[in-house]
Each structure stands twice: as structure tokens, then as C-alpha cells.
Scaffold this active site. Structure first.
Site, mmCIF file in Angstrom:
data_model
loop_
_atom_site.group_PDB
_atom_site.id
_atom_site.type_symbol
_atom_site.label_atom_id
_atom_site.label_comp_id
_atom_site.label_asym_id
_atom_site.label_seq_id
_atom_site.Cartn_x
_atom_site.Cartn_y
_atom_site.Cartn_z
ATOM 1 N N PHE A 177 0.662 -1.315 -0.122
ATOM 2 C CA PHE A 177 0.122 0.117 -0.108
ATOM 3 C C PHE A 177 1.137 1.296 0.293
ATOM 4 O O PHE A 177 1.816 0.916 1.208
ATOM 5 C CB PHE A 177 -0.541 0.205 1.301
ATOM 6 C CG PHE A 177 -2.193 -0.965 1.359
ATOM 7 C CD1 PHE A 177 -3.086 -1.016 1.802
ATOM 8 C CD2 PHE A 177 -1.473 -2.081 2.229
ATOM 9 C CE1 PHE A 177 -4.297 -2.252 1.626
ATOM 10 C CE2 PHE A 177 -2.314 -3.471 2.450
ATOM 11 C CZ PHE A 177 -3.127 -3.261 2.253
ATOM 12 N N ASP A 178 0.430 2.146 -0.589
ATOM 13 C CA ASP A 178 1.057 3.634 -0.824
ATOM 14 C C ASP A 178 0.249 3.998 0.281
ATOM 15 O O ASP A 178 -0.377 3.911 1.197
ATOM 16 C CB ASP A 178 0.188 3.898 -1.217
ATOM 17 C CG ASP A 178 1.187 5.790 -1.871
ATOM 18 O OD1 ASP A 178 1.860 6.149 -0.738
ATOM 19 O OD2 ASP A 178 0.164 7.183 -2.176
ATOM 20 N N ALA A 179 0.699 5.057 1.336
ATOM 21 C CA ALA A 179 0.705 5.887 2.371
ATOM 22 C C ALA A 179 -1.163 7.019 2.791
ATOM 23 O O ALA A 179 -1.178 6.272 3.057
ATOM 24 C CB ALA A 179 1.656 6.143 3.181
#
Length: 301
Positions: A160-162
Site C-alpha cells: 500500500f501507498d500511505a
């Protein structure tokens, strides 16, 4: 007694996300509904090939066998009619996937049914359907075409990106409108204040719960973010507050994400920015998380 899906991870997936239906989609767009219907009927017993999310779905469904209980439910959610959708179920049977439920809406909006099926994650190739899902509060992503070569770990690896994915878009908006210095100042001042939840926060927590059902978890989770020190600390503190354990985190400070994801051998990667996804999607299955309608980030580059 009706089956309760609230204790399962529920994946809603379009037929084009599960299988490769791009040629069929071209027929629909170029020649119309009748030609599409005839094509699907004529090829009804010809199995479809695997789509972008196939390997993720296959791996997640195996968790039910490993645990001896129902942890994951996958529901095909498609704008196909039941008639044209029959080929999809025949392909599901061909590959031996444990998928028994479906919603074929005959061209109608699917987002109204996400809550009815307790969907935690919706995956589709349709920008319209994914946008409606995000606007309704469901984690959702527009899938890119699958990479030509897929090298996945035997573990289920999800990256996941943040900001604007796991966390809200608040900090990203500060960065894009006020610059790096203002962003870092904001993150330092709020280091002990958990980041607000983003569209994929609930999904991350559910996956973390699934990890806890195994002594040696077959699920591995990673954050791959453009943040770096000192902005990394607020991420760690937030995950602690959420009681979520991330297996790996990559704070890249603007470095390219694609080679990290290749080395990680992700089953899927979720990000909100095309600049990261265009390269990443050539190496690992990838999905774009759109901003909610009305978000100020929609108008920012």
C-alpha cells in the site's frame, strides 16, 4: 439462518478484473450489446484467461483451506446480464475457484450493492464503478493491465501507498499546496497524533486481523511510500495506535517504487498517483485508488 459475512474479508470483483475480457469489452464498445451477447454465448464453454486480480483472488481463497474456516468470501460483481455472465461462472468452475456468489446488474450501478454484500474491497477496470464505490465509502481500485511476466511470492503480499490510501489525504494536500518544508513541519508537530483514516484503513485492519488467525501467517503486508525521515515516525506511531503490525515498510523519499515492488513480489499494489503506478503496473499487479468526488486533490497535479 442467513450467512453472516461480517466476519469475513469480502472481495467484490468485476469479471474484467478477475478474467481477461478486453477483447470482449471491445466488441461491446464497438459493436453493441447484441454482438457482445452473441459472442459470449458462442464462446460460453471456452474458458477465459486470467486477469489482473486472478492470482490475488486465488491466493486469498486458499486461506479458507489453510484455516479450516471461512475467512474470505469473493463475490463477482458485474454489469453483465445473467445471460452473458454465465461464461464467467463456467470459467470460475474451470479454474476450480471457490466463488459461488455473484451480482449481475444488467448495466445498472453496482455501488448500491456493496454495502448489501458487506464488501471490504472492490476491484474493477471501470473508472466509473470504482469512483462510485470510493464515494460510497468502500475501499476500491481501478486495475491496470496485468504485467506480462508475473513473479509472485508463495505468501500473499499486498503493498500500500500511505497518504490518500491507508491514511487520509490531509498530509498529502499540505505537501502539494504548501511544499515539503510545510509538510515536514506539520508531521513533526503532529507526530504523536494518529493520522486520520484513509479509504483503505479498514481493509488494512481486516488483513491484520486475518494475519492473527495463523501461527505462521501466509499474509505479508507492506507500506511503500514517498515519505522518508523524519515524516516516517508519524506513520509508525499511527500503526501502533491502530494496533496494526506491518511486516515491511519502505520510506523512499521520492525514489521510484517499481523496483522495490518487484523485489517484494507483490500480489497487488495500491497507490493514488499515476506517476508511481505506470511503472509499477508493468512489474506487479497494480490498482489506482481515486480521490473522493469533491476532493481538492482531484484538481492538483
Amino acid at each position: 439462518m442467513a450467512l453472516d459475512l461480517s466476519q469475513c474479508l469480502v472481495i467484490g470483483i468485476s469479471s474484467r478484473a478477475l478474467f481477461n475480457l478486453e477483447d470482449e469489452n471491445d466488441i461491446f464498445n464497438d459493436k453493441g450489446v447484441k454482438a457482445y451477447q452473441n459472442h459470449q454465448r458462442e464462446n460460453e464453454n471456452k474458458p477465459l484467461t486470467k486477469g489482473t486480480a486472478y492470482h490475488l483472488v486465488e491466493a486469498l481463497l486458499k486461506l479458507n483451506e489453510l484455516s479450516g474456516k471461512k475467512l474470505v468470501e469473493v463475490i463477482v460483481m458485474s454489469r453483465n446480464s445473467p445471460d452473458t455472465g454465465l461464461r464467467v461462472f463456467k470459467s470460475i468452475e474451470h479454474f476450480g475457484l471457490d466463488i459461488t456468489r455473484a451480482a449481475f446488474s444488467g448495466g445498472e450501478n453496482l455501488s448500491d450493492y456493496l454495502q448489501a454484500f458487506s464488501v471490504d474491497l472492490f476491484l474493477s477496470k471501470s473508472e466509473e464503478d470504482v469512483q462510485l464505490a470510493i464515494d460510497s465509502g468502500c475501499a476500491a481500485a481501478i486495475l491496470y493491465a496485468p504485467p506480462k511476466e508475473i513473479d509472485m511470492s508463495q505468501q500473499i503480499r499486498i503493498a500500500f501507498d500511505a497518504d490518500a490510501v491507508i491514511f487520509s489525504e490531509e498530509s498529502e494536500h499540505i505537501y502539494k499546496t504548501k511544499g515539503l518544508e510545510a509538510f515536514l513541519k506539520h508531521e513533526k508537530e503532529n507526530v504523536n497524533k494518529p493520522l486520520p483514516e484513509g479509504p483503505f484503513a479498514k481493509l488494512l485492519k481486516t488483513l491484520s486481523y486475518l494475519q492473527e488467525q495463523f501461527e505462521n501467517s501466509p499474509i505479508r503486508l507492506a507500506i511503500v511510500t514517498a515519505r522518508n525521515s523524519p515524516a516516517h515516525e508519524r506513520v509508525v506511531q499511527t500503526l501502533r495506535a491502530w494496533k496494526v503490525n506491518i511486516d515491511e515498510a519502505f520510506f523512499l523519499g521520492g525514489l521510484s517504487k517499481d523496483q522495490i515492488l518487484k523485489a517484494y513480489r507483490a500480489h497487488i499494489f495500491f497507490d493514488d498517483q499515476e506517476t508511481h503506478l505506470e511503472d509499477a503496473s508493468k512489474l506487479v499487479p497494480s490498482g489506482k485508488v481515486p480521490y473522493k468526488t469533491g476532493s481538492p486533490l482531484k484538481d492538483l497535479k
